[in-house]
Design a protein around this motif. Structure first.
Motif, PDB file in Angstrom:
ATOM      1  N   ASN A   1      60.032   2.526   4.705  1.00 46.28           N
ATOM      2  CA  ASN A   1      60.786   1.562   3.906  1.00 46.28           C
ATOM      3  C   ASN A   1      61.909   2.311   3.174  1.00 46.28           C
ATOM      4  N   PRO A   2      63.174   1.903   3.359  1.00 46.94           N
ATOM      5  CA  PRO A   2      64.287   2.645   2.761  1.00 46.94           C
ATOM      6  C   PRO A   2      64.674   2.180   1.360  1.00 46.94           C
ATOM      7  N   TYR A   3      63.902   1.286   0.767  1.00 43.74           N
ATOM      8  CA  TYR A   3      64.317   0.620  -0.465  1.00 43.74           C
ATOM      9  C   TYR A   3      64.621   1.601  -1.592  1.00 43.74           C
ATOM     10  N   MET A   4      63.971   2.771  -1.607  1.00 43.85           N
ATOM     11  CA  MET A   4      64.171   3.740  -2.688  1.00 43.85           C
ATOM     12  C   MET A   4      65.306   4.724  -2.406  1.00 43.85           C
ATOM     13  N   GLY A   5      66.012   4.550  -1.289  1.00 43.79           N
ATOM     14  CA  GLY A   5      67.192   5.368  -1.048  1.00 43.79           C
ATOM     15  C   GLY A   5      67.009   6.429   0.017  1.00 43.79           C
ATOM     16  N   GLY A   6      68.144   6.929   0.511  1.00 44.89           N
ATOM     17  CA  GLY A   6      68.140   7.854   1.628  1.00 44.89           C
ATOM     18  C   GLY A   6      67.417   9.155   1.379  1.00 44.89           C
ATOM     19  N   ASP A   7      67.391   9.622   0.131  1.00 47.67           N
ATOM     20  CA  ASP A   7      66.704  10.886  -0.146  1.00 47.67           C
ATOM     21  C   ASP A   7      65.214  10.788   0.135  1.00 47.67           C
ATOM     22  N   THR A   8      64.649   9.568   0.037  1.00 46.39           N
ATOM     23  CA  THR A   8      63.215   9.410   0.287  1.00 46.39           C
ATOM     24  C   THR A   8      62.891   9.390   1.770  1.00 46.39           C
ATOM     25  N   LEU A   9      63.912   9.324   2.634  1.00 46.31           N
ATOM     26  CA  LEU A   9      63.681   9.369   4.070  1.00 46.31           C
ATOM     27  C   LEU A   9      63.725  10.793   4.619  1.00 46.31           C
ATOM     28  N   LYS A  10      64.338  11.700   3.874  1.00 45.64           N
ATOM     29  CA  LYS A  10      64.509  13.064   4.380  1.00 45.64           C
ATOM     30  C   LYS A  10      63.199  13.785   4.675  1.00 45.64           C
ATOM     31  N   PRO A  11      62.139  13.603   3.867  1.00 50.43           N
ATOM     32  CA  PRO A  11      60.884  14.273   4.225  1.00 50.43           C
ATOM     33  C   PRO A  11      60.351  13.885   5.593  1.00 50.43           C
ATOM     34  N   TYR A  12      60.685  12.687   6.061  1.00 49.75           N
ATOM     35  CA  TYR A  12      60.289  12.269   7.401  1.00 49.75           C
ATOM     36  C   TYR A  12      61.282  12.773   8.450  1.00 49.75           C
ATOM     37  N   SER A  13      62.570  12.536   8.219  1.00 47.03           N
ATOM     38  CA  SER A  13      63.576  12.870   9.232  1.00 47.03           C
ATOM     39  C   SER A  13      63.744  14.380   9.406  1.00 47.03           C
ATOM     40  N   SER A  14      63.279  15.167   8.419  1.00 51.64           N
ATOM     41  CA  SER A  14      63.347  16.624   8.563  1.00 51.64           C
ATOM     42  C   SER A  14      62.406  17.125   9.649  1.00 51.64           C
ATOM     43  N   HIS A  15      61.432  16.306  10.039  1.00 48.84           N
ATOM     44  CA  HIS A  15      60.599  16.615  11.210  1.00 48.84           C
ATOM     45  C   HIS A  15      61.425  16.208  12.436  1.00 48.84           C
ATOM     46  N   ALA A  16      62.261  17.115  12.883  1.00 47.16           N
ATOM     47  CA  ALA A  16      63.327  16.760  13.821  1.00 47.16           C
ATOM     48  C   ALA A  16      62.820  16.209  15.143  1.00 47.16           C
ATOM     49  N   GLY A  17      61.630  16.580  15.557  1.00 53.28           N
ATOM     50  CA  GLY A  17      61.104  16.098  16.818  1.00 53.28           C
ATOM     51  C   GLY A  17      60.425  14.746  16.735  1.00 53.28           C
ATOM     52  N   LYS A  18      60.292  14.223  15.524  1.00 55.47           N
ATOM     53  CA  LYS A  18      59.590  12.961  15.310  1.00 55.47           C
ATOM     54  C   LYS A  18      60.581  11.814  15.099  1.00 55.47           C
ATOM     55  N   GLY A  19      60.109  10.599  15.330  1.00 54.17           N
ATOM     56  CA  GLY A  19      60.934   9.425  15.094  1.00 54.17           C
ATOM     57  C   GLY A  19      60.660   8.825  13.722  1.00 54.17           C
ATOM     58  N   VAL A  20      61.697   8.287  13.100  1.00 47.44           N
ATOM     59  CA  VAL A  20      61.601   7.643  11.790  1.00 47.44           C
ATOM     60  C   VAL A  20      62.182   6.242  11.934  1.00 47.44           C
ATOM     61  N   VAL A  21      61.323   5.245  11.838  1.00 47.46           N
ATOM     62  CA  VAL A  21      61.704   3.867  12.152  1.00 47.46           C
ATOM     63  C   VAL A  21      61.873   3.114  10.838  1.00 47.46           C
ATOM     64  N   VAL A  22      63.113   2.806  10.480  1.00 47.78           N
ATOM     65  CA  VAL A  22      63.480   2.322   9.149  1.00 47.78           C
ATOM     66  C   VAL A  22      63.533   0.791   9.135  1.00 47.78           C
ATOM     67  N   LEU A  23      62.842   0.173   8.186  1.00 47.64           N
ATOM     68  CA  LEU A  23      62.920  -1.278   8.043  1.00 47.64           C
ATOM     69  C   LEU A  23      64.351  -1.692   7.723  1.00 47.64           C
ATOM     70  N   CYS A  24      64.855  -2.694   8.443  1.00 43.89           N
ATOM     71  CA  CYS A  24      66.224  -3.150   8.234  1.00 43.89           C
ATOM     72  C   CYS A  24      66.267  -4.658   8.020  1.00 43.89           C
ATOM     73  N   LYS A  25      66.001  -5.436   9.069  1.00 45.36           N
ATOM     74  CA  LYS A  25      65.925  -6.892   8.971  1.00 45.36           C
ATOM     75  C   LYS A  25      64.589  -7.303   9.570  1.00 45.36           C
ATOM     76  N   THR A  26      63.609  -7.547   8.718  1.00 47.02           N
ATOM     77  CA  THR A  26      62.249  -7.744   9.181  1.00 47.02           C
ATOM     78  C   THR A  26      62.033  -9.178   9.675  1.00 47.02           C
ATOM     79  N   SER A  27      60.949  -9.379  10.424  1.00 54.47           N
ATOM     80  CA  SER A  27      60.745 -10.628  11.157  1.00 54.47           C
ATOM     81  C   SER A  27      60.150 -11.751  10.318  1.00 54.47           C
ATOM     82  N   ASN A  28      59.650 -11.455   9.134  1.00 50.53           N
ATOM     83  CA  ASN A  28      58.957 -12.476   8.337  1.00 50.53           C
ATOM     84  C   ASN A  28      59.932 -13.509   7.787  1.00 50.53           C
ATOM     85  N   ALA A  29      59.408 -14.701   7.507  1.00 53.67           N
ATOM     86  CA  ALA A  29      60.252 -15.824   7.080  1.00 53.67           C
ATOM     87  C   ALA A  29      60.970 -15.559   5.766  1.00 53.67           C
TER      88      ALA A  29
END
Length: 268
Positions: free
Chosen positions: A117-145
């Motif tokens: 979930n990116p709601y807290m900003g891009g710096d909170t995604l870096k601990p995941y994306s720094s694992h360069a071989g792994k995928g980081v799937v960011v919520l953008c426009k979710t399917s719920n009503a």
């Protein structure tokens, strides 16, 4: 790299289907199967027809089945090593805590990708994306009503919040080129908009099946010119297609193949 592994699986299996693993204990008990046995049967029946598996961590945690979650991811890696695993966890927290969530996903569970979930900003995604071989799937426009309550809000620059997230993910947060976005099939107009913003970035698409997303509209809105770029997720419609221990695996396989074939007729 996760995205390369994903696209190899899509090519090898001629499939954009991702099977969600959401164990419901009552339904599994009704089949007369143990949890891990059921999971293995579903995985083995569908593995040759998918591009990914997506276990939802809450379903396992609620059952105190973290050991089974670890075991099924290890089983997929051993028996079907060409199929990557996306841990659906939707984590989101400050950097020091995010580091621990990243360790949970990538070290404890050995997942190939994780939803965040990116709601807290891009710096909170870096601990995941720094694992360069792994995928980081960011919520953008979710399917719920109710997703539009916040995600469709218009910002001071005229963009909606989901458009801002898409642009940030594509241009500012993606140093290791390992980010993807979650975009619901229930919003094909927004999906087309996001595809224009992010270019070739892969998109994880929930909402097909039980939530009412339309396959044809989804493919027309989000498919890349190379026939890839989408991961079409289905859970209940596949994993609970059967109604007995004897037919649950075969019915899951049939439902998976049917969805794969439906998708592929719009990829040609």
């Amino acid at each position: 790299m996760f995205i390369q592994q994903l696209e190899r699986a899509q090519e090898k299996h001629q499939s954009l289907v991702c099977v969600g693993l959401d164990p419901n204990q009552a339904k599994i008990d009704a089949l007369g199967l143990g949890l891990l046995d059921w999971l293995k049967q579903i995985v083995d029946a569908t593995a040759q027809h998918v591009c990914a598996f997506k276990p939802q961590i809450a379903y396992f945690a609620a059952l105190k089945a973290e050991a089974e979650l670890t075991a099924i991811i290890a089983y997929i890696h051993e028996k079907h090593p060409d199929v990557p695993v996306i841990l659906d966890a939707k984590r989101g927290d400050i950097g020091s805590t995010a580091e621990q969530y990243a360790r949970e996903a990538f070290e404890r569970y050995q997942a190939d990708a994780v939803t965040v979930n990116p709601y807290m900003g891009g710096d909170t995604l870096k601990p995941y994306s720094s694992h360069a071989g792994k995928g980081v799937v960011v919520l953008c426009k979710t399917s719920n009503a109710g997703s539009g309550e916040l995600q469709n809000l218009t910002l001071a620059d005229g963009q909606t919040l989901f458009q801002k997230v898409a642009g940030k993910a594509a241009n500012d947060w993606n140093d290791n080129r390992n980010l993807l976005l979650v975009v619901g099939a229930t919003y094909p107009v927004e999906l087309a908009d996001i595809r224009q913003i992010v270019g070739d970035m892969p998109l994880l698409i929930p909402g097909i099946g039980a939530q009412g997303g339309d396959v044809e509209k989804t493919l027309k809105a989000g498919l890349r010119a190379d026939g890839k770029g989408l991961i079409i997720s289905s859970s209940r419609g596949i994993i609970y297609a059967g109604d007995s221990a004897e037919n649950c695996a075969e019915k899951a396989r049939q439902a998976c193949v049917e969805l794969k074939n439906t998708i592929n007729q719009y990829r040609d």
